[in-house]
Design a protein around this motif. Sequence first.
Motif, mmCIF file in Angstrom:
data_model
loop_
_atom_site.group_PDB
_atom_site.id
_atom_site.type_symbol
_atom_site.label_atom_id
_atom_site.label_comp_id
_atom_site.label_asym_id
_atom_site.label_seq_id
_atom_site.Cartn_x
_atom_site.Cartn_y
_atom_site.Cartn_z
ATOM 1 N N SER A 46 0.830 -1.206 0.000
ATOM 2 C CA SER A 46 0.000 0.000 0.000
ATOM 3 C C SER A 46 0.862 1.252 0.000
ATOM 4 N N ASP A 171 -6.355 -1.636 -4.583
ATOM 5 C CA ASP A 171 -5.747 -2.167 -3.359
ATOM 6 C C ASP A 171 -6.768 -3.022 -2.614
ATOM 7 N N GLU A 172 -6.592 -4.315 -2.660
ATOM 8 C CA GLU A 172 -7.525 -5.288 -2.056
ATOM 9 C C GLU A 172 -8.981 -4.956 -2.380
HETATM 10 MG MG LIG Z 1 -2.094 -2.731 2.382
#
Ligand SMILES: [Mg+2]
Length: 511
Positions: A46, A171-172
């Motif tokens: 991240s 991101d996810e």
């Molecule tokens: Mg992360």
Amino acid sequence: MENEIILETKNIIKDFPGVRALDNVSFYLKEGEVLGLVGENGAGKSTLMKILSGAYPFPSYSGEIFWKGKKCEFSRPKDSEETGIAIIYQELNLIPKLTVAENIFLGREPTVGKTGIISWKRLFNQAKELLNLLNISIAPDENIENLSIGKQQMVEIAKALSYDARILILDEPTSALTDHEIESLFKMINSLRERGVSMVYISHKLDEIFEITDRVTVLRDGKTVGSKLTAELTRQELIAKMVGRDIKDMYPKQTVQINEAVLEVKDFFVNHPFLLGEKVVREVNFQARKGEVLGIYGLMGSGRSELLTAIFGSFPADSAGEVCIEGKRTDIRSTHQAIDYGLGLVTEDRKLFGLVLGMGVGENVTLSSLEKLSWYQIIRKQQEHEVIEKYTQSLKIKTPSSETTVGTLSGGNQQKVVIAKWLATDPKILLLDEPTRGVDVGAKVEIYQIINGLTKKGVAVVMVSSDLPEILGMSDRILVMHEGRMVKEFLKGESTQEKIMFYATGGNDGS
Ligand SMILES: [Mg+2]
Ligand SMILES: Nc1ncnc2c1ncn2[C@@H]1O[C@H](COP(=O)(O)OP(=O)(O)OP(=O)(O)O)[C@@H](O)[C@H]1O
């Protein structure tokens, strides 16, 4: 034709107090490719993406970023956006009270002539065109708050692409999506890839990585360990690269002696949060026994989380039924009472219910066990310290110190803190709601070992999960929920993914 490199980083270093999050990361992305970015919790995924999106502006990091071979510096998110990079964070950033169209064109609404008055007609038309182009069937005049998380995410993506993004970072993205929504997301990713958009796809769900990506880059401890075409990569190899060791058994379930029921739930109901007269949990009856892992599977919206939260005393006014613990009928009216009865609940949404993000790691760990650790309101410091040490070590929580603010830990490490908090209360019954969501493969196995340790001590573990292999791999018994009801029970070894899905989607065997 070989596609060209569109974005490249060289020797990126990023430090936070007490930790080097990125340590000389070099990374590249080609035009029209979907790159999987994987690595353990806290590996730096991240953080790297936040640098590329301008959220951590130059010069808060060192190293170089190249866009189509030209060096560039992002000193604010707008620079990165204008270059053509869009990021979809896991916590969505839409304004709930505004419409889809307003959210997409926020701050860029078309106006009537030069008046500065918003032309609603053109606004809705533009939004409609964009949504059509992306094959998203959402009305532009719908309020965001009325949309499911999956649809909201589609709107975020539409918004990102309305800036003509050439790179989309996800991101996810699927952690709060239903299977159906994941399917639509994948369709969208595929059509964007055809149009030459490049994507970075971060996920701990390796099935998704293998399904949707063209190439995978692995980060470990802030360093790039390697990059390989997905088609040339095996699962074992990928896991080994991520965690730095081989994992032979993903589900190291140990079966122990299962004893009498410690939790009995009878004719349990939970009201719908706002639809009067509707129920989200209906006539639920089940038992959990000492030493047992009881898996509960249900699709999103089946009432699984509401069931656990209500048993834990979160909505005393909106739930009814009997909850017996160790054979005695309880009247749990608050979560505080639930804890006194020996219940613990690891919630699905750690941001909302699990943690106090502004407080330290240590303080969060002991948050629910302060009474145990106190003597006439005075916290026994030494004992508190020992508890914190014990759990940060056994769960391998990656944090610079126990004073570090929980909100700065990586997603998966925050999840481990939630688990530590409940282990510290020494519960008799531990309710787990999606315990390994956002947790890396290595840490998953660690959590399963912890579950083994609990059952060995005679704790009853009730685990709600939408991860079928996890449910199958770790449960002694499996209950399937559909539309608020328990529709099927499987004993260990009786079930398969297909059988569970059949009942979870409303199938019945006619009995
Ligand atoms: Mg992360
Ligand atoms: N704002 C911050 N302040 C302090 N430390 C931070 C901050 N953001 C990240 N870190 C630290 O940097 C490291 C990398 O974190 P990052 O969030 O990039 O990991 P990640 O690979 O995305 O992990 P996860 O899979 O758990 O999401 C971690 O050790 C984390 O604690």
